[in-house]
Structures are given as structure tokens and as C-alpha cells.
Scaffold this active site. Structure first.
Site: not given
Ligand code: GRF
Length: 209
Positions: A13, A108, A149, A178
Site C-alpha cells: 500500500n 483496513h 479499527d 486498496e
Molecule cells: C493491507 O491489507 C491493509 O489493509 C492492512 O494490512 C495489509 C497491508 O498490506 N491494514 P501491505 O503491507 O500494504 O502489502
């Protein structure tokens, strides 16, 4: 708008947001990356992107108060405006929460308030969504408070559950959303289209001036 990231694992992300900054789709600067995990993909990505990065954890700072202070100091030293939790598996300390109140965002992988809280992370979220027989799941971006959350929701995007989905296939579909959605929400905050209590647009950028 300067962004400070906290991430524990892969950091995909975070990478999606960095890419949006690089293309100019998001007018922001990734200013610092902090991880509690010295081996995290997030720290490796930060190094590759030449973003200042720090491993700060109970290993480097056994006292929770000192760890909180060290995290806050790193964010302040890099003049961070918005703190982004991108898969950060630890709770933030009081000092950091207070100083950045209303300016800390978490992503999330479900439609909160459903499928959130203690134990609802990673693949467990998607297992729970499938076990509940949901036809739809999604992504939530919310403000961070001291409880997991539970801060105000600032945006959600739906993702369909498909027949035959496994937790893994659902996780992959949600993660793709995401990656597209987080930069989009930040872009709206940056442009003033969306407001969060802890971030004020610089007055020189206000649309009505
Ligand atoms: C994601 O699914 C986010 O929603 C959650 O943790 C995961 C992190 O994935 N909070 P990354 O490390 O960004 O690949």
C-alpha cells in the site's frame, strides 16, 4: 503534503502511494518510513526509493514511552503532515496519537465496522467475510484512535465476493482495490475535496484564494 508511513510487513500500500506521488497523481512527498520490523519489505522499499527510514521497535526501545517518543521525533524531524498506517501491526503510543490527532489514517481490508478489531488482520479478515456468507466486502480508510479499527470512517470502497472465492483470492482482489483507493483518498485530502480534522491545507493552496 508530507507523508509519514508506519508499516510492519510488505508495504505494498505504501508503494502504491509512493508511485502516485512519483507520477504526480498525488501532490505529496513520502517523507519518512518507520517499521517495527527490521526485515520488512516496507524498509527495503524505502531504501530502494531513497526515503529516510527507521527501524523503531521494542528491540531498539524496550521502554514503550521511549519508543513512542522516538516514533514521534522521527515524524516531527521529517515535518510529516499526515501519518499513514499501511499494515502497521502495533498500537501507537499516547504522545504520537495526541500530536497527530485527526491526521493518522489506517487502511483496513473490509467494510468496517464489520470484520474489525482485535484479531481481524491479514487473511483472518477474509476468512471471516467468507464464513459469514457476505456477498460484498471492501476497503475502509479511517482515522486512528487508541482502539483498533474504531476511529471515524473517512472513506469506503466496495469489492464483490465472487462464487468460489477462497480467502486468498478475496484478499488479492481487496488488495488491488486498496492500492487504487488509498492514493485516491489522499488526493482528495490534498486538494481539499475531503477534510480530516488534523490536516489543514496550506492557505496558499486554498481553492477560494
Ligand atoms: C493491507 O491489507 C491493509 O489493509 C492492512 O494490512 C495489509 C497491508 O498490506 N491494514 P501491505 O503491507 O500494504 O502489502
Amino acid at each position: 503534503m508530507k507523508l509519514g508511513f508506519l508499516a510492519s510487513h510488505n508495504g505494498s500500500n505504501m508503494q502504491a502511494i509512493i508511485e502516485a506521488c512519483k507520477t504526480g497523481a498525488l501532490q505529496a512527498t513520502p517523507a519518512v518510513v518507520i517499521s517495527n520490523n527490521a526485515e520488512s519489505g516496507a524498509l527495503a522499499r524505502a531504501k530502494r526509493e531513497s526515503i529516510p527510514s527507521y527501524h523503531l521497535s521494542s528491540k531498539t526501545h524496550p521502554s514503550p514511552e521511549r519508543l513512542d517518543r522516538a516514533i514521534l521525533d522521527a515524524l516531527l524531524a521529517h515535518q510529516v503532515d499526515i501519518v499513514i498506517l499501511a499494515g502497521y501491526m502495533k498500537k501507537l503510543g499516547e504522545l504520537t496519537l495526541k500530536r497527530f490527532e485527526g491526521a493518522i489514517l489506517n487502511i483496513h481490508p473490509a467494510l468496517l465496522p464489520k470484520f474489525g478489531g482485535q484479531g481481524m488482520y491479514g487473511i483472518h479478515v477474509h476468512e471471516a467475510v467468507l464464513a459469514a456468507g457476505e456477498h460484498e466486502t471492501g476497503v475502509t480508510i479511517h482515522l486512528v484512535t487508541e482502539e483498533y479499527d474504531s476511529g471515524a470512517i473517512i472513506g469506503q470502497e466496495n469489492v464483490p465476493v465472487m462464487p468460489g472465492d477462497t480467502p486468498k483470492s478475496l484478499q488479492e482482489r481487496v488488495l488491488k482495490t486498496e492500492h487504487a483507493y488509498f492514493p485516491k483518498v489522499l488526493q482528495k485530502i490534498e486538494s481539499g475535496e475531503m477534510a480530516i480534522p488534523g490536516y489543514k491545507m496550506p492557505t496558499s493552496q486554498c481553492p477560494d484564494r
